[in-house]
Structures are given as C-alpha cells and as structure tokens.
Motif scaffolding. Structure first.
Motif, PDB file in Angstrom:
ATOM      1  N   ALA A  18       0.880  -1.202   0.044  1.00 43.31           N
ATOM      2  CA  ALA A  18      -0.142  -0.150   0.072  1.00 43.31           C
ATOM      3  C   ALA A  18       0.780   1.203  -0.007  1.00 43.31           C
ATOM      4  O   ALA A  18       0.651   2.117  -0.526  1.00 43.31           O
ATOM      5  N   ALA A  19       1.865   1.307   0.730  1.00 47.48           N
ATOM      6  CA  ALA A  19       2.964   2.470   0.737  1.00 47.48           C
ATOM      7  C   ALA A  19       3.550   2.802  -0.568  1.00 47.48           C
ATOM      8  O   ALA A  19       3.698   3.838  -0.881  1.00 47.48           O
ATOM      9  N   VAL A  20       3.825   1.658  -1.305  1.00 42.71           N
ATOM     10  CA  VAL A  20       4.539   1.922  -2.466  1.00 42.71           C
ATOM     11  C   VAL A  20       3.593   2.209  -3.648  1.00 42.71           C
ATOM     12  O   VAL A  20       3.724   2.892  -4.610  1.00 42.71           O
ATOM     13  N   THR A  21       2.402   1.620  -3.542  1.00 39.71           N
ATOM     14  CA  THR A  21       1.415   2.027  -4.701  1.00 39.71           C
ATOM     15  C   THR A  21       0.314   2.926  -4.489  1.00 39.71           C
ATOM     16  O   THR A  21      -0.220   3.442  -5.382  1.00 39.71           O
ATOM     17  N   GLY A  22       0.583   3.514  -3.284  1.00 42.04           N
ATOM     18  CA  GLY A  22      -0.377   4.595  -2.889  1.00 42.04           C
ATOM     19  C   GLY A  22      -1.927   4.197  -2.640  1.00 42.04           C
ATOM     20  O   GLY A  22      -2.702   5.144  -2.463  1.00 42.04           O
ATOM     21  N   MET A 161       6.807   4.489   3.737  1.00 40.87           N
ATOM     22  CA  MET A 161       5.466   5.180   3.834  1.00 40.87           C
ATOM     23  C   MET A 161       5.656   6.767   4.052  1.00 40.87           C
ATOM     24  O   MET A 161       4.796   7.310   3.247  1.00 40.87           O
ATOM     25  N   MET A 162       6.512   7.272   4.530  1.00 44.09           N
ATOM     26  CA  MET A 162       7.001   8.728   4.797  1.00 44.09           C
ATOM     27  C   MET A 162       7.192   9.273   3.281  1.00 44.09           C
ATOM     28  O   MET A 162       6.522  10.110   2.817  1.00 44.09           O
ATOM     29  N   SER A 163       7.930   8.501   2.572  1.00 43.60           N
ATOM     30  CA  SER A 163       8.231   9.132   1.062  1.00 43.60           C
ATOM     31  C   SER A 163       6.917   8.966   0.481  1.00 43.60           C
ATOM     32  O   SER A 163       6.737   9.880  -0.543  1.00 43.60           O
ATOM     33  N   GLN A 164       6.350   8.027   0.327  1.00 45.63           N
ATOM     34  CA  GLN A 164       5.254   7.637  -0.700  1.00 45.63           C
ATOM     35  C   GLN A 164       4.067   8.720  -0.289  1.00 45.63           C
ATOM     36  O   GLN A 164       3.317   9.328  -1.076  1.00 45.63           O
ATOM     37  N   GLN A 165       4.039   9.211   1.023  1.00 44.80           N
ATOM     38  CA  GLN A 165       2.880   9.905   1.364  1.00 44.80           C
ATOM     39  C   GLN A 165       3.314  11.344   1.061  1.00 44.80           C
ATOM     40  O   GLN A 165       2.427  12.313   0.490  1.00 44.80           O
ATOM     41  N   LEU A 166       4.651  11.710   1.145  1.00 48.42           N
ATOM     42  CA  LEU A 166       4.997  13.179   0.679  1.00 48.42           C
ATOM     43  C   LEU A 166       4.688  13.317  -0.857  1.00 48.42           C
ATOM     44  O   LEU A 166       4.470  14.344  -1.336  1.00 48.42           O
ATOM     45  N   LEU A 167       4.937  12.069  -1.758  1.00 53.00           N
ATOM     46  CA  LEU A 167       4.957  12.069  -3.196  1.00 53.00           C
ATOM     47  C   LEU A 167       3.294  12.195  -3.530  1.00 53.00           C
ATOM     48  O   LEU A 167       2.914  13.015  -4.220  1.00 53.00           O
TER      49      LEU A 167
END
Length: 215
Positions: A18-22, A161-167
C-alpha cells in the motif's frame, strides 16, 4: 517541538505494498488494525507496553517538505549507526548490506542538511524523534544479525511510507526532494524484502515474528 512522524507501522507486506502503490496509506486514509497493544492517544496499551522502542506504534504524518527532510535526517542517522554495527557480523552478506546502507544514507544525510540550510534557513531542524532500533553494540553473532534484521525491516517500512505520502500529497516543493523521496521509497522497499529473505533463510522466521507482537 514537532510531533514525531515516525510510526504507525501495521504488520506485513500488505501495508508495504500500500505504501508503494499509494493505496489508502498514501492518501492518508488507512486505519491500522486495532491489535492488542496498539498506541492510542499517545499511550501504549497491552503486552507491547514493555517492548523496545522499535516496536512501538505511532501515527505516520508528513506535514510538509521541511518536516519530511528534518525527520528523515534523524531517521537516516539511526540507520547509519545500526548498519555500522554489521561490520562485526560473521555473514559477508550483512557486512556488505551494512556498508551499503552507511555509504548511501550518510551521503543522503549530507544532501538533506544542505537542502534544509539552503531552502529553510534559520529554522530549527530539531525533531521529537523516537528511536526504533535496539542498541546493537553489545550483541554479536546470530543475535546481532537477527536483531538488526528484525529492527531494520520496520525501520525501512517507515521511510517507504513517509516518502510515498510526501509524493502522493505533492508536498515536495523542489524536484530534488521529489526524486530523493522516490529513490528512498524504491531502494528501501527492495532492501526490506532482501532482509526478509535473510530472516527466513537463516532463522526460519518472518520479519514480524517477534516476541510480544501478537499480530
């Protein structure tokens, strides 16, 4: 003091995906499973309350590019310290992994500090960082290797997860930070599964098979 972004780690590869796919997490709508020992209202309940800091759960929240960078510096510094201990490992694979993490994340820390100074001058970068990993300095042999893998996998998960959230929230104000967050997400996601394989091959356990986790 800035509220720590580190945590809210739900178990297993479903949340990693989920973190990687958004899916859900990146949108900020995911709700963690209400397992025994969950952090609620800033307090830890249940059997996890006496566990090491690495296992404690909090809410992940990336508020801005500045917050992301300031928190990620502290997060990387903990990883560099832990990975440096792997030079004492008896396994060549872990010595190589540790050296790679130290080299890559030390360079990234330097870049993040440079960006913070250039784009956010005068702002305090102090964060309320809560350590996620054990002190590995007194461990050796299999105990060192297993503890590192068990601690670093969820540590990487938080960075993913932090990085994907930022993106997904389009909070990166500079292209350099956007590219950096994408690199952290992809690199650490790959390393997580590499470390999971090591745990399985060497110790017959998954990354979340830790005493007291109760998942």
């Amino acid at each position: 003091m800035r509220r720590s972004m580190i945590a809210g780690i739900a178990a297993g590869s479903v949340l990693v995906t989920a973190a990687v796919t958004g899916v859900a997490v990146a949108a900020g709508n995911a709700q963690p499973p209400q397992a025994t020992g969950w952090h609620q209202n800033g307090r830890l309940y249940g059997p996890m309350s006496d566990m090491r800091p690495m296992s404690r759960m909090h809410d992940i929240h990336v508020g801005s590019e500045f917050d992301y960078l300031a928190e990620m510096v502290a997060h990387h510094q903990e990883a560099v310290t832990a990975a440096g201990q792997l030079q004492r490992s008896n396994r060549a694979e872990l010595r190589t992994l540790g050296a790679s993490i130290v080299k890559a994340q030390s360079a990234e820390i330097a870049s993040m500090k440079k960006w913070l100074a250039a784009w956010h001058p005068g702002r305090s970068t102090a964060v309320d960082y809560r350590p996620m990993m054990r002190d590995l300095s007194k461990l050796s042999g299999d105990a060192l290797d297993k503890a590192f893998l068990q601690d670093m996998i969820p540590h990487h998960m938080v960075a993913v997860m932090m990085s994907q959230q930022l993106l997904m929230r389009r909070q990166a104000e500079h292209e350099e930070v956007r590219a950096f967050a994408a690199s952290v997400r992809d690199t650490q996601h790959s390393e997580m599964f590499q470390m999971q394989r090591y745990l399985s091959d060497w110790f017959g356990t998954g990354s979340w098979d830790m005493p007291g986790m109760g998942w």
